[in-house]
Design an enzyme around this catalytic site. Structure first.
Site, PDB file in Angstrom:
ATOM      1  N   LYS A   1       0.821  -1.210   0.000  1.00 58.70           N
ATOM      2  CA  LYS A   1       0.000   0.000   0.000  1.00 58.70           C
ATOM      3  C   LYS A   1       0.855   1.260   0.000  1.00 58.70           C
ATOM      4  O   LYS A   1       0.399   2.329  -0.420  1.00 58.70           O
ATOM      5  CB  LYS A   1      -0.957  -0.006   1.186  1.00 58.70           C
ATOM      6  CG  LYS A   1      -0.296   0.076   2.557  1.00 58.70           C
ATOM      7  CD  LYS A   1      -1.347   0.056   3.661  1.00 58.70           C
ATOM      8  CE  LYS A   1      -0.718   0.147   5.052  1.00 58.70           C
ATOM      9  NZ  LYS A   1      -1.741   0.088   6.121  1.00 58.70           N
TER      10      LYS A   1
ATOM     11  N   LYS B   1      13.491  -9.678 -35.195  1.00 57.75           N
ATOM     12  CA  LYS B   1      12.529  -8.627 -35.513  1.00 57.75           C
ATOM     13  C   LYS B   1      11.689  -8.991 -36.742  1.00 57.75           C
ATOM     14  O   LYS B   1      12.099  -9.774 -37.593  1.00 57.75           O
ATOM     15  CB  LYS B   1      13.265  -7.307 -35.771  1.00 57.75           C
ATOM     16  CG  LYS B   1      13.927  -6.709 -34.538  1.00 57.75           C
ATOM     17  CD  LYS B   1      12.898  -6.206 -33.551  1.00 57.75           C
ATOM     18  CE  LYS B   1      13.523  -5.463 -32.387  1.00 57.75           C
ATOM     19  NZ  LYS B   1      12.510  -5.018 -31.416  1.00 57.75           N
TER      20      LYS B   1
END
Length: 413
Positions: free
Chosen positions: A98, A147
């Site tokens: 938190k 790629k």
């Protein structure tokens, strides 16, 4: 008391110490002064402790960013390990769960008791094991990024894989956005890729490893990874931050998945970029990934369009290779924007135990992937021989073409 030590950069308008004490209590027992003496004694071993506060000078840059005047400090807080199990989700929720919502706190580091961190696996292979598999021990490794494969088929994949291997690269990795598809199914990429690389090995005697992207739904990953191991996968590329550090650890610890794991930084940019909040890259991309079991870690280089600051990148590399840790060293892989002309800089900054990782710097070479790989290999050889790249390029056409296209950064001895 056995405790994990968290180091934070804290900002507050009024009282840094009060904020630090609130964190230490709020993330452990919740309150202290209102408890009866007996309960205090019972809970003492569970109480977080502020160990150190180093006040920093006020920064106009920080004030301008937050739109208010803030005090700053480096704060160390000890969290008793008795409070949480030895797993990464528990660690992260305790030290920054938190608290990450505060928006004015940055987690800089976590230090672990030796007996606690030994419950984690670390890399199965690490630098030395990967070098043994490739058969290269005296230079940085060279890796090519696969790629332009989306929409292509297996014939195209194997053809391009051979070209990259013929250029002399040590590893070829899938692009992180290449997922399982009808055109390029996961298992076929492994089997067809291995066959293609075996052909090159028989032709050249040079071994190249292929890192296939392990993707899919979380609860199916283990079975998929086991199947990859059965098929002889060389390396598993893994988008760890899309799944979680604990998933990486589970893959590493499974004895039926004895395959090197390459951690990709995709999605880490949601956590690390700000200097004011979030998590420091050396922890998020370095220490924690090594703890969980990554053999290789990709991270932004200091040189490209998505660059980290040099000291941040070096901090990641140090965390991955620190000899004082009880784990195998993991390979640092500085990535993005890499071309042959940067090799002197890469070796100066990261040393020999690194991987030179390139996409466009290989595929964008005038002579294609073969020429790109050869240019990089020539650049690496030149640096190790103490030769300027321009001098070496006079005797190597592939390197000369790369320098003509991208330039060169020479490093003074």
């Amino acid at each position: 008391m056995s405790a994990v030590m968290a180091t934070y950069l804290l900002h507050d308008e009024t009282d840094i110490r009060k904020k630090a004490e609130g964190i230490a209590l709020g993330l452990t027992i919740g309150t202290w002064t209102d408890l009866p003496a007996l309960e205090q004694e019972q809970l003492r071993k569970h109480k977080g402790e502020v160990v150190a506060i180093e006040e920093l000078g006020e920064s106009e840059r920080v004030n301008a960013y937050f739109g208010k005047r803030l005090k700053r400090a480096i704060v160390k807080i000890a969290y008793p390990t008795v409070n949480f199990s030895a797993d990464l989700p528990a660690l992260l929720v305790t030290t920054f769960g938190k608290l990450s919502l505060d928006g004015e706190v940055r987690l800089l580091d976590l230090e672990f008791p030796d007996e606690w961190k030994r419950q984690f696996p670390g890399p199965r292979f690490g630098i030395d094991g990967i070098r043994d598999r490739v058969g290269v021990h005296n230079r940085p490794l060279l890796m090519s990024i696969f790629k332009g494969m989306i929409g292509r088929d297996l014939a195209y994949l194997t053809s391009e894989l051979k070209k990259q291997a013929l250029g002399g690269v040590d590893l070829v990795k899938d692009d992180e956005i290449l997922f399982d598809s009808e055109l390029l199914p996961f298992e076929k990429r492994i089997t067809e890729g291995k066959a293609a690389l075996q052909e090159v090995y028989e032709q050249t005697g040079k071994r190249t490893l292929y890192a296939v992207n392990l993707t899919g739904k979380t609860f199916a990953l283990k079975d998929k990874a086991k199947r990859a191991a059965e098929l002889g996968a060389d390396v598993l590329l893994f988008n760890v931050f899309a799944y979680g550090l604990d998933v990486l650890q589970a893959l590493r610890e499974d004895e039926e998945i004895a395959v090197p794991i390459m951690a990709h930084p995709a999605f880490s940019g949601a956590v690390t970029p700000s200097e004011f909040y979030g998590v420091a890259p050396s922890l998020w991309l370095g220490k924690l990934l090594r703890l969980a079991g990554a053999d290789f870690v990709l991270f932004p280089s200091p040189y490209g369009s998505v660059a980290l600051e040099r000291e941040q990148a070096l901090g990641i590399a140090r965390a991955l290779t620190d000899d004082q840790e009880p784990f195998a060293r993991a390979f640092p892989v500085p990535s993005a924007g890499i071309h042959p002309g940067l090799v002197p800089l890469i070796i100066r900054d990261f040393g020999l135990d690194t991987i030179v990782n390139a996409g466009g710097g290989i595929h964008g070479h005038p002579d294609g992937a073969i020429g790109g790989g050869r240019a990089f290999r020539a650049a690496i050889d030149a640096v190790l021989a103490g030769r300027p790249l321009r001098a070496a390029a006079a005797e190597n056409e592939a390197l000369q073409k790369a320098i003509d296209r991208w330039g060169v950064v020479e490093v003074e001895a």
